[in-house]
Design an enzyme around this catalytic site. Structure first.
Site, PDB file in Angstrom:
ATOM      1  N   CYS A   2       5.985  15.900   8.730  1.00 41.51           N
ATOM      2  CA  CYS A   2       6.597  17.225   8.762  1.00 41.51           C
ATOM      3  C   CYS A   2       6.384  17.990   7.454  1.00 41.51           C
ATOM      4  O   CYS A   2       6.283  17.383   6.385  1.00 41.51           O
ATOM      5  CB  CYS A   2       8.088  17.089   8.993  1.00 41.51           C
ATOM      6  SG  CYS A   2       8.474  16.277  10.531  1.00 41.51           S
ATOM      7  N   ARG A  28      -1.593  17.091   6.781  1.00 42.37           N
ATOM      8  CA  ARG A  28      -0.617  16.000   6.752  1.00 42.37           C
ATOM      9  C   ARG A  28      -0.331  15.447   8.142  1.00 42.37           C
ATOM     10  O   ARG A  28       0.239  14.377   8.269  1.00 42.37           O
ATOM     11  CB  ARG A  28       0.699  16.501   6.137  1.00 42.37           C
ATOM     12  CG  ARG A  28       0.578  16.891   4.695  1.00 42.37           C
ATOM     13  CD  ARG A  28       1.747  17.751   4.293  1.00 42.37           C
ATOM     14  NE  ARG A  28       2.991  17.048   4.475  1.00 42.37           N
ATOM     15  CZ  ARG A  28       3.682  16.491   3.486  1.00 42.37           C
ATOM     16  NH1 ARG A  28       3.248  16.577   2.259  1.00 42.37           N
ATOM     17  NH2 ARG A  28       4.801  15.877   3.728  1.00 42.37           N
ATOM     18  N   TRP A  71       6.237  16.550  13.032  1.00 39.64           N
ATOM     19  CA  TRP A  71       5.606  15.322  13.531  1.00 39.64           C
ATOM     20  C   TRP A  71       6.734  14.535  14.188  1.00 39.64           C
ATOM     21  O   TRP A  71       7.643  14.070  13.509  1.00 39.64           O
ATOM     22  CB  TRP A  71       4.983  14.555  12.360  1.00 39.64           C
ATOM     23  CG  TRP A  71       4.143  13.385  12.766  1.00 39.64           C
ATOM     24  CD1 TRP A  71       2.806  13.405  13.080  1.00 39.64           C
ATOM     25  CD2 TRP A  71       4.540  12.015  12.872  1.00 39.64           C
ATOM     26  NE1 TRP A  71       2.376  12.131  13.381  1.00 39.64           N
ATOM     27  CE2 TRP A  71       3.417  11.264  13.262  1.00 39.64           C
ATOM     28  CE3 TRP A  71       5.755  11.345  12.684  1.00 39.64           C
ATOM     29  CZ2 TRP A  71       3.451   9.891  13.471  1.00 39.64           C
ATOM     30  CZ3 TRP A  71       5.801   9.969  12.889  1.00 39.64           C
ATOM     31  CH2 TRP A  71       4.651   9.271  13.273  1.00 39.64           C
ATOM     32  N   ASN A  97      12.871  17.866   6.988  1.00 36.16           N
ATOM     33  CA  ASN A  97      11.951  16.720   6.936  1.00 36.16           C
ATOM     34  C   ASN A  97      12.782  15.466   6.730  1.00 36.16           C
ATOM     35  O   ASN A  97      13.737  15.484   5.947  1.00 36.16           O
ATOM     36  CB  ASN A  97      10.985  16.830   5.748  1.00 36.16           C
ATOM     37  CG  ASN A  97       9.908  17.862   5.967  1.00 36.16           C
ATOM     38  OD1 ASN A  97       9.850  18.498   7.021  1.00 36.16           O
ATOM     39  ND2 ASN A  97       9.068  18.037   4.967  1.00 36.16           N
ATOM     40  N   GLY A  98      12.374  14.388   7.363  1.00 37.02           N
ATOM     41  CA  GLY A  98      13.090  13.128   7.181  1.00 37.02           C
ATOM     42  C   GLY A  98      13.736  12.685   8.475  1.00 37.02           C
ATOM     43  O   GLY A  98      13.427  13.198   9.560  1.00 37.02           O
ATOM     44  N   GLU A 454      -9.964  -3.229   5.779  1.00 32.88           N
ATOM     45  CA  GLU A 454     -10.170  -1.782   5.673  1.00 32.88           C
ATOM     46  C   GLU A 454     -11.169  -1.316   6.748  1.00 32.88           C
ATOM     47  O   GLU A 454     -10.985  -0.262   7.357  1.00 32.88           O
ATOM     48  CB  GLU A 454     -10.666  -1.436   4.260  1.00 32.88           C
ATOM     49  CG  GLU A 454     -10.951   0.025   4.004  1.00 32.88           C
ATOM     50  CD  GLU A 454      -9.749   0.945   4.178  1.00 32.88           C
ATOM     51  OE1 GLU A 454      -8.616   0.479   4.348  1.00 32.88           O
ATOM     52  OE2 GLU A 454      -9.967   2.178   4.176  1.00 32.88           O
ATOM     53  N   LYS A 458     -10.310   1.438   9.585  1.00 34.04           N
ATOM     54  CA  LYS A 458     -11.096   2.668   9.754  1.00 34.04           C
ATOM     55  C   LYS A 458     -11.548   2.802  11.201  1.00 34.04           C
ATOM     56  O   LYS A 458     -11.438   3.861  11.790  1.00 34.04           O
ATOM     57  CB  LYS A 458     -12.342   2.685   8.848  1.00 34.04           C
ATOM     58  CG  LYS A 458     -12.112   2.868   7.375  1.00 34.04           C
ATOM     59  CD  LYS A 458     -11.698   4.267   6.979  1.00 34.04           C
ATOM     60  CE  LYS A 458     -10.220   4.435   6.963  1.00 34.04           C
ATOM     61  NZ  LYS A 458      -9.484   4.150   5.770  1.00 34.04           N
ATOM     62  N   GLU A 461      -8.527   3.447  13.627  1.00 33.62           N
ATOM     63  CA  GLU A 461      -7.875   4.742  13.416  1.00 33.62           C
ATOM     64  C   GLU A 461      -8.595   5.893  14.089  1.00 33.62           C
ATOM     65  O   GLU A 461      -7.983   6.817  14.593  1.00 33.62           O
ATOM     66  CB  GLU A 461      -7.884   5.081  11.913  1.00 33.62           C
ATOM     67  CG  GLU A 461      -6.721   4.617  11.131  1.00 33.62           C
ATOM     68  CD  GLU A 461      -6.778   5.153   9.710  1.00 33.62           C
ATOM     69  OE1 GLU A 461      -5.808   5.797   9.312  1.00 33.62           O
ATOM     70  OE2 GLU A 461      -7.772   4.928   8.994  1.00 33.62           O
ATOM     71  N   HIS A 477      -8.877 -21.515  13.596  1.00 29.51           N
ATOM     72  CA  HIS A 477      -7.463 -21.809  13.848  1.00 29.51           C
ATOM     73  C   HIS A 477      -6.886 -20.875  14.911  1.00 29.51           C
ATOM     74  O   HIS A 477      -5.673 -20.717  14.998  1.00 29.51           O
ATOM     75  CB  HIS A 477      -6.667 -21.720  12.540  1.00 29.51           C
ATOM     76  CG  HIS A 477      -7.187 -22.656  11.495  1.00 29.51           C
ATOM     77  ND1 HIS A 477      -7.029 -24.011  11.581  1.00 29.51           N
ATOM     78  CD2 HIS A 477      -7.916 -22.430  10.374  1.00 29.51           C
ATOM     79  CE1 HIS A 477      -7.618 -24.592  10.538  1.00 29.51           C
ATOM     80  NE2 HIS A 477      -8.170 -23.647   9.797  1.00 29.51           N
ATOM     81  N   LYS A 571      -1.146  12.239   7.716  1.00 31.66           N
ATOM     82  CA  LYS A 571      -1.744  11.957   6.415  1.00 31.66           C
ATOM     83  C   LYS A 571      -0.713  11.399   5.444  1.00 31.66           C
ATOM     84  O   LYS A 571      -0.984  10.445   4.718  1.00 31.66           O
ATOM     85  CB  LYS A 571      -2.368  13.254   5.862  1.00 31.66           C
ATOM     86  CG  LYS A 571      -3.092  13.077   4.536  1.00 31.66           C
ATOM     87  CD  LYS A 571      -4.380  12.302   4.722  1.00 31.66           C
ATOM     88  CE  LYS A 571      -5.144  12.091   3.446  1.00 31.66           C
ATOM     89  NZ  LYS A 571      -6.062  10.931   3.556  1.00 31.66           N
TER      90      LYS A 571
HETATM   91  O1  M6R Z   1      -0.883   8.204   0.936  1.00 30.50           O
HETATM   92  P1  M6R Z   1      -0.971   6.714   0.959  1.00 30.50           P
HETATM   93  O2  M6R Z   1      -2.216   6.164   0.399  1.00 30.50           O
HETATM   94  O3  M6R Z   1       0.252   6.055   0.372  1.00 30.50           O
HETATM   95  O4  M6R Z   1      -0.966   6.346   2.506  1.00 30.50           O
HETATM   96  C1  M6R Z   1      -0.913   5.029   2.953  1.00 30.50           C
HETATM   97  C2  M6R Z   1      -1.394   4.917   4.375  1.00 30.50           C
HETATM   98  O5  M6R Z   1      -0.589   5.668   5.224  1.00 30.50           O
HETATM   99  C3  M6R Z   1      -2.858   5.381   4.510  1.00 30.50           C
HETATM  100  O6  M6R Z   1      -3.702   4.670   3.679  1.00 30.50           O
HETATM  101  C4  M6R Z   1      -3.330   5.217   5.958  1.00 30.50           C
HETATM  102  O7  M6R Z   1      -3.413   3.871   6.288  1.00 30.50           O
HETATM  103  C5  M6R Z   1      -4.647   5.954   6.144  1.00 30.50           C
HETATM  104  N1  M6R Z   1      -4.604   6.698   7.367  1.00 30.50           N
HETATM  105  C6  M6R Z   1      -5.821   5.056   6.129  1.00 30.50           C
HETATM  106  O8  M6R Z   1      -7.004   5.700   6.473  1.00 30.50           O
END
Ligand code: M6R
Length: 576
Positions: A2, A28, A71, A97-98, A454, A458, A461, A477, A571
């Site tokens: 938000c 965001r 959001w 927000n929150g 990672e 990626k 996501e 395992h 974001k």
């Molecule tokens: O702003 P931050 O790096 O603290 O955010 C952490 C995660 O939310 C962020 O890395 C998220 O996993 C990304 N979408 C990864 O691409």
């Protein structure tokens, strides 16, 4: 997540001012948005589901206005749940927000109120309405805010009442000071083009904003607070795509220059101070969330042998079992792109209360994790707009690789080659084949395990393919049960002490019909497809990451999704 934007001015503005602020917050992540402005007759609002496209044609020019991107957390993506929210008589407008954790119990006292949606937010407007019968707006907001549990930021305006009241606890808010006008936002990026003077609100501060004045109070005691004004130049935004089709592509390509700059930088930076402190601390913890946690994990693995001390890494959201081990002799290093990730902020606040020294490694100057940390290393990346972390992640790695004495020249050259059309086409051919699969596994060992995590993050996501990373050592395992003829498996095999073991894992997968895609500086007969990287020692992780990012982006493109705004993601993850 938000976003809040607003202004109050002694001259009329059209809603462009708030509209543009909301557009600056788009990156965001949000799913609906709305604006309210005051007129002589009434508060006028307009709400929309989905993306910010056209200018809200029903919002007239005004002296005072608030806007919000939502959001969804509580209640579906509907116009009734979209902010701004109002009291029963449409006199009070509120954006928030929150999460109000106790909203259900607070709602019990609002039996006669007309509540339209299912959000935790709407009850705030009605509580203010209740207090308003006996108190002025400032006191009504204060009494209401003090009843809210959770981490919240609110901004409130009222019909024909020339002030905006804001309050925050946990969730960020900044006030921008103008000439006969003042602005507010949950993120400095929303208003950094309007002023260069800012007040960053601290937790439990309540502010009364008029066009000429800002007064700040402690929300609990109502005592006046003396605040400092920070002068910050507005060069924070770099919003052009510069010819790239999307921010993901732009930010992947920017990595070459960013890592080059890091390699050339003088190392007399906060990061060296962080390493020095690590050598003196009793316990060293590296943390973060999502990609930033993967960076924390990788960096813990490379720093530990360098300083000859154990460095523990945990996701910030899963730190609580270790809470009791945090002491005034501990060092907590928190990694974050946004500097606003709530799980990381909660942990930092907890750690600070226990006397822990906190260092942050972040990409967003003036964010909460910048202000909370004892030492802060700002990443030299510029704003990252795509929801996927790319350049932040590699910069987090590159800085620590440099700090332990690695020369990044070879990997910089390698990344340059990977970003050329020839290599991109090679990845694309592979992506065309992978795109039809529902699952893909990524196997690695040692320092490459965080890179495998990672890679999986990626891919899932942005392409929504189920991508899962496993340690080669753990394969037998359990995870090997998932291998069927044709299952795509990426094997990350840099030329390190784990090479032979990871090749054995690949061979075992192949024996069960798995499709082996090797990313390595040493080709091997077990690879069905081979993506080569040059052997740059520990820094090979950078080239492998760039390949993974490109592969994820191409899978997204082939499947026709939006790479910059993947479904359900935000974001900045500012709620628990
Ligand atoms: O702003 P931050 O790096 O603290 O955010 C952490 C995660 O939310 C962020 O890395 C998220 O996993 C990304 N979408 C990864 O691409």
């Amino acid at each position: 997540m938000c976003g809040i934007v607003g202004f109050i001015s002694s001259t009329e503005h059209d809603s462009n001012l708030v509209f543009n602020g909301l557009k600056n917050l788009e990156y965001r992540g949000y799913d609906s948005w709305g604006i309210v402005a005051d007129t002589d007759q009434q508060l006028v609002d307009q709400k929309f589901l989905g993306k910010i496209t056209s200018f809200p044609d029903q919002i007239p020019p005004s002296f005072i206005s608030l806007g919000h991107t939502r959001w969804a957390t509580h209640g579906g993506i509907t116009l009734d749940n979209c902010h701004p929210h109002f009291d029963c008589h449409h006199q009070v407008a509120l954006v928030h927000n929150g999460i109000v954790e106790n909203y259900q119990s607070l709602q019990k006292d609002l039996k006669n109120h007309r509540i339209l949606g299912q959000t935790d937010t709407e009850i705030i407007a009605h509580l203010i309405e209740k207090y308003r019968q006996k108190h002025n707006l400032l006191e009504s907001v204060r009494l209401t805010f003090n009843q809210l549990h959770g981490l919240n930021a609110i901004a409130v305006m009222e019909h024909q009442n020339n002030q905006i009241i804001v309050a925050k606890n946990g969730s960020p808010l900044v006030i921008g000071l103008g000439k006969n006008a003042n602005y507010l936002a949950s993120d400095i990026n929303a208003i950094s083009n309007l002023t260069d003077q800012f007040i960053f609100l601290e937790d439990n501060w309540l502010a009364q904003i008029t066009p000429q004045n800002v007064q700040i109070f402690d929300s609990a005691t109502f005592k006046k607070i003396k605040y400092t004004i920070q002068k910050i130049s507005s060069s924070l935004t770099d919003t052009d795509l510069n010819g790239y089709p999307n921010y993901l592509a732009k930010e992947i390509h920017q990595q070459f220059q960013i890592i080059k700059n890091i390699n050339q930088q003088n190392l007399n930076q906060p990061i060296n101070q962080i390493l020095k402190l690590a050598q003196k601390s009793d316990q060293i913890f590296f943390t973060g969330c999502g990609s930033s946690y993967h960076a924390a994990y990788f960096n813990s693995l490379i720093v530990s042998p360098k300083i000859n001390r154990p460095v523990y890494s945990f996701p910030a959201s899963e730190f609580s079992p270790y809470d009791n081990f945090l002491t005034d002799k501990s060092l907590l290093v928190v990694f974050s792109q946004s500097g606003e990730t709530i799980d990381a902020i909660n942990l930092v606040n907890f750690a600070k209360n226990r006397g822990v020294t906190v260092a942050s490694v972040i990409n967003s100057p003036y964010s909460t994790l910048h202000r909370l940390a004892d030492i802060c290393q700002i990443l030299p990346c510029g704003p990252e707009k795509c929801v996927l972390s790319t350049k932040t992640f590699t910069a987090q790695l590159a800085l620590f690789l440099r700090s332990i004495g690695q020369d990044l020249t070879d990997s910089i050259f390698d990344i340059q080659q990977i970003l050329k059309t020839r290599y991109l086409s090679k990845i694309n051919l592979l992506a065309q084949k992978i795109a039809s699969y529902q699952h893909i596994f990524i196997i690695a060992r040692g320092n490459s395990l965080p890179i495998a995590h990672e890679t999986a993050l990626k891919i899932k996501e942005v392409s929504y393919i189920h991508a899962e990373s496993f340690s080669g050592g753990e394969l037998k395992h359990g995870p090997i049960a998932l291998i069927e003829p044709g299952t795509p498996c990426i094997i990350i095999a840099p030329n390190d002490s784990h090479y032979d073991d990871i090749i054995s894992s690949a061979t075992e997968i192949k024996a069960r019909g798995g499709w082996i895609i090797g990313i390595s500086s040493k080709n091997n007969s077990v690879f069905d497809n081979y993506l080569s990287v040059s052997d740059s020692g520990l820094s090979t992780a950078l080239s492998i990451t760039v390949i993974a990012q490109i592969l994820a982006g191409q899978l997204c493109q082939i499947k026709g999704y939006d790479p910059d705004k993947p479904r359900n993601l935000a974001k900045s993850v500012t709620v628990k």
